[in-house]
Design an enzyme around this catalytic site. Structure first.
Site, short mmCIF file in Angstrom:
data_model
loop_
_atom_site.label_atom_id
_atom_site.label_comp_id
_atom_site.label_asym_id
_atom_site.label_seq_id
_atom_site.Cartn_x
_atom_site.Cartn_y
_atom_site.Cartn_z
CD GLU A 63 -3.05 -0.39 0.00
OE1 GLU A 63 -3.18 0.04 -1.17
OE2 GLU A 63 -3.51 -1.47 0.39
CB THR B 89 4.41 0.16 -2.63
OG1 THR B 89 3.29 -0.62 -3.05
CG2 THR B 89 4.70 -0.13 -1.17
CB SER C 31 -23.65 6.42 -14.36
OG SER C 31 -23.52 5.65 -13.19
N GLY D 249 -16.37 4.58 -4.04
CA GLY D 249 -15.68 5.33 -3.00
C GLY D 249 -15.36 4.52 -1.75
CD GLU E 289 -8.43 7.41 -11.08
OE1 GLU E 289 -8.86 6.43 -11.71
OE2 GLU E 289 -8.52 7.50 -9.84
CG ASP F 104 -6.62 1.73 -8.19
OD1 ASP F 104 -5.94 1.00 -7.46
OD2 ASP F 104 -7.13 2.80 -7.82
P1 ADP Z 1 -12.87 4.31 -5.63
O1 ADP Z 1 -12.18 4.19 -6.96
O2 ADP Z 1 -12.07 3.73 -4.53
O3 ADP Z 1 -14.25 3.74 -5.64
P2 ADP Z 1 -12.59 7.08 -6.26
O4 ADP Z 1 -12.79 8.31 -5.47
O5 ADP Z 1 -11.27 6.85 -6.89
O6 ADP Z 1 -13.02 5.85 -5.31
O7 ADP Z 1 -13.64 7.03 -7.44
C1 ADP Z 1 -15.01 7.20 -7.19
C2 ADP Z 1 -15.60 8.13 -8.24
O8 ADP Z 1 -15.61 7.46 -9.52
C3 ADP Z 1 -17.04 8.46 -7.96
O9 ADP Z 1 -17.13 9.59 -7.12
C4 ADP Z 1 -17.54 8.77 -9.37
O10 ADP Z 1 -17.15 10.07 -9.77
C5 ADP Z 1 -16.78 7.79 -10.21
N1 ADP Z 1 -17.53 6.54 -10.45
C6 ADP Z 1 -17.10 5.29 -10.17
N2 ADP Z 1 -18.03 4.37 -10.54
C7 ADP Z 1 -19.06 5.06 -11.07
C8 ADP Z 1 -20.33 4.69 -11.65
N3 ADP Z 1 -20.72 3.41 -11.75
N4 ADP Z 1 -21.13 5.68 -12.08
C9 ADP Z 1 -20.77 6.97 -12.00
N5 ADP Z 1 -19.59 7.37 -11.47
C10 ADP Z 1 -18.75 6.45 -11.01
MG MG Z 2 -10.34 5.11 -7.45
#
Ligand code: ADP
Ligand code: MG
Length: 385
Positions: free
Chosen positions: A31, A33, A65, A118, A161, A173
């Protein structure tokens, strides 16, 4: 007929040309890393993001979405921070493909997902991976063909990203979402992108990997992430190396000696260099079938992230402590920290006891009720329909 196909028809009024899926991931160990050119060991999850898509002739991207609403943007308007909101993760992928010289046109895309958003399980890379897979197939780019083209695609998703969604994350990721294979973790060397497929099989050991979604997300975790990255870069500069990967574990004591004047850098380096070694040790223990050792390495990783890298939080610590108290062989936070998820390596027969122990501890502390699932190693992005 899948729900995402229905959704596509409802929103766009015609049939999609196909459906693509990409997984979320959970990192077993390694982590903070990845951006230090180190080693990570994620598995892809059975939880996926689905993209139903159809080409358009007019250079417009329309997105819908179930968890984000609708977005429309002309491809040539995509830029850092534009569009705002969730659409930038998807739009960023098309931007990165076009920047790399691929002929990619407009698309209508409906998105549905079973990846918790998230929770540190990488819903963002799953979204990018599903859109990238759809674009690659629909525009004949062939980027899902093999591990080498998937490596290229993962790098473009990371660029999406970093540049368009403006999240300064490492490459773990996207690599997990695109390069994992069923039944395996990937040992990813972030210095050169090399991947080794490591068999990850718990059932014959009577074990399960329990994911504990703490449901916590503390404010300013992005800012903290940036600060940790900057501290690692400062430490590398002080030590005269390109990245902390270039400090071998056998030289850790000497490196720390040079940083004795700076407590922050001292602790950060202690974590990163020892964590990279723990990834190697975990792979060795997995290959030798020594799962108790894997559990101990998980717990050491957590303590290092809590005490030296300072990225844990009460919810994560309570999850780890109560899982271990109820019989887990080991447990740790996974993902960036300050909330998100923890994992625990648990004898199957104790899995419910562990869930109950964590739930009770959360109740006592007044935390939001956590969620649990058992993770199994799934394959990477692919066409579904
Ligand atoms: P994680 O990747 O750990 O879930 P992140 O903060 O990196 O958390 O990414 C989450 C963000 O990605 C959400 O706030 C949204 O903007 C976007 N996201 C992820 N999956 C979706 C989805 N299925 N529909 C819409 N937005 C999404
Ligand atoms: Mg993420």
């Amino acid at each position: 007929m899948s729900t995402v196909t229905d959704q596509f028809r409802r929103v766009f009024g015609e049939d999609p040309e196909g459906v693509w899926e990409a997984p979320g991931r959970v990192n077993l160990i390694g982590e903070h890393t990845d951006y230090n050119n180190g080693l990570v060991l994620p598995i892809a999850l059975p939880q996926r993001t689905y993209a139903a898509a159809r080409r358009r002739v007019d250079g417009t991207l329309r997105l819908s979405s179930t968890s984000g609403g609708e977005v429309e943007i002309a491809l040539h308007d995509i830029a850092p921070g534009v569009p705002d909101g969730w659409g930038r993760y998807a739009a960023g992928v098309l931007w990165a493909l076009r920047e790399a010289g691929h002929l990619v046109g407009g698309l209508d895309i409906a998105i549905d997902s079973t990846v918790p958003i998230g929770s540190g399980l990488s819903s963002s890379a799953a979204l990018e991976g599903a859109v990238a897979a759809a674009a690659s197939d629909l525009f004949g780019l062939g980027l899902l063909a093999d591990d080498s083209t998937r490596t290229t695609l993962a790098a473009l998703c990371q660029k999406a990203e970093n540049v368009i969604a403006q999240a300064p994350t490492g490459g773990m990721d996207q690599a997990a979402s695109l390069r994992c294979t069923e039944g395996h973790a990937i040992l990813l060397d972030c210095r050169n992108g090399h991947v080794s497929q490591i068999p990850f099989e718990l059932r014959s050991h009577g074990l399960v990997l329990l994911v504990i979604d703490t449901k916590a997300q503390h404010a300013n975790s992005d800012g903290q992430y940036g600060r940790r990255r900057a501290a690692c870069e400062r430490a590398a500069a002080e030590l005269g190396v390109t990245s902390l990967r270039d400090v071998p574990y056998s030289h850790l004591a000497q490196a720390l000696h040079k940083l004795e004047h700076d407590h922050e850098l001292f602790a950060r380096v202690q974590h990163v260099v020892s964590e990279i070694q723990r990834v190697r040790d975990t792979v060795e223990a997995l290959e030798a079938g020594e799962l108790a050792e894997v559990g101990l390495l998980f717990t050491s990783s957590h303590l290092s992230l809590r005490d030296d890298f300072d990225v844990s939080c009460d919810e994560l610590d309570v999850a780890v402590d109560s899982a271990i108290g109820a019989g887990a062989l080991g447990a740790r936070m996974t993902g960036g920290g300050f909330g998100g998820s923890a994992i625990a390596l648990v004898p199957e027969r104790l899995a419910y006891d562990v869930e109950r122990a964590v739930t009770n501890a959360y109740q006592r502390r007044g935390f939001t009720k956590p969620a649990f699932f058992r993770a199994t190693p799934a394959g990477g992005a692919r066409r579904t329909e």
